[in-house]
Design a protein around this motif. Structure first.
Motif, PDB file in Angstrom:
ATOM      1  N   ASP A  60       0.825  -1.206   0.000  1.00 27.03           N
ATOM      2  CA  ASP A  60       0.000   0.000   0.000  1.00 27.03           C
ATOM      3  C   ASP A  60       0.858   1.254   0.000  1.00 27.03           C
ATOM      4  N   ALA A 107       2.421   1.733  -3.422  1.00 25.77           N
ATOM      5  CA  ALA A 107       1.437   2.290  -4.359  1.00 25.77           C
ATOM      6  C   ALA A 107       1.238   3.784  -4.121  1.00 25.77           C
ATOM      7  N   GLN A 117       2.089   6.758  -6.785  1.00 27.27           N
ATOM      8  CA  GLN A 117       1.124   7.775  -7.180  1.00 27.27           C
ATOM      9  C   GLN A 117       1.685   9.174  -6.980  1.00 27.27           C
ATOM     10  N   ASP A 139      -3.149  -7.531  -4.620  1.00 27.24           N
ATOM     11  CA  ASP A 139      -3.297  -6.152  -4.153  1.00 27.24           C
ATOM     12  C   ASP A 139      -2.428  -5.203  -4.960  1.00 27.24           C
ATOM     13  N   HIS A 175      -3.658  -2.025  -7.348  1.00 25.89           N
ATOM     14  CA  HIS A 175      -3.066  -0.689  -7.256  1.00 25.89           C
ATOM     15  C   HIS A 175      -2.571  -0.208  -8.622  1.00 25.89           C
ATOM     16  N   SER A 198      -5.449   1.057 -10.516  1.00 25.55           N
ATOM     17  CA  SER A 198      -5.920   2.338  -9.993  1.00 25.55           C
ATOM     18  C   SER A 198      -4.987   3.487 -10.367  1.00 25.55           C
TER      19      SER A 198
END
Length: 227
Positions: free
Chosen positions: A9, A12, A16, A47, A51, A54
């Motif tokens: 997480d 990711a 971003q 996962d 990501h 996304s």
């Protein structure tokens, strides 16, 4: 901390943020996005794959929108993004990811997937004459003596030789879609100021491709001549 020890997480989120920084300043740290792709494709973490979808969803939509014939499509751009992403995952997952060593190469292939999805659809609808990727060899004016080189593999390697998105776009327009400089200017206003500028960039791209020993070997050309 080693990047491989960072939570997915967080990887990711950093990816971003790096993309946003690149959009603002033109510079970023590519390690986090490449690591996210590695986990999604090589390691096949669900996962991480979510990501990637996304983080790069709007980039895929942007590439689809900038396809020279996007206005002729009678399907939503989301449709082509899904096809492109599925092909991208299928072709690069597992051990196949090992051939990619940097972020520009991965993004170049993802970009090629969206352009290929749209171009194949247009060919099936016969709305515009396009060149198959296999015909790229003929367009580059070198003999094709290798029947074992797949079109996707060829384009993937070309993207590694041309890491700049603008060069990949120009190569695709000219060598795959067979667009003339005048057409390229019309479809991409502001990116090239004149047909001469397009021609100069194409000459530079051809020189880059012809200097590559691997590409010349694939195409059966004498690798001792690099002019």
């Amino acid at each position: 901390m080693d990047i491989h020890d960072i939570d997915t997480d967080q990887i990711a989120l950093r990816c971003q943020n790096e993309n946003r920084q690149f959009a603002r300043m033109g510079t970023s740290d590519p390690r986090y996005c490449f690591e996210l792709f590695r986990r999604a494709l090589a390691v096949q973490q669900n996962d991480a794959l979510a990501h990637v979808r996304s983080v790069y969803h709007f980039q895929l939509l942007s590439w689809a929108h900038h396809h020279p014939y996007s206005a002729q499509l009678d399907e939503e751009l989301e449709y082509f993004c899904e096809i492109a992403f599925e092909n991208f995952y299928f072709n690069l997952s597992g051990d196949r990811f090992a051939g990619f060593t940097n972020l520009p190469a991965v993004l170049g292939y993802l970009r090629a997937c969206i352009f290929t999805a749209i171009s194949q659809y247009l060919r099936s609808q016969r709305t515009h004459p396009t060149l198959p990727l296999d015909d790229l060899v003929e367009t580059l004016d070198v003999p094709d003596s290798s029947e074992n080189v797949g079109a996707e593999a060829l384009w993937q390697h070309i993207c590694t030789l041309l890491p700049q998105p603008a060069d990949q776009q120009l190569a695709y327009c000219r060598f795959v879609l067979a667009m003339k400089p005048q057409e390229i200017i019309q479809h991409y206003p502001g990116e090239w100021e004149s047909e001469r500028e397009v021609s100069v960039d194409l000459q530079r791209i051809r020189r880059t491709l012809r200097r590559d020993t691997t590409l010349r070997t694939w195409l059966g050309e004498d690798t001792t001549d690099t002019d």
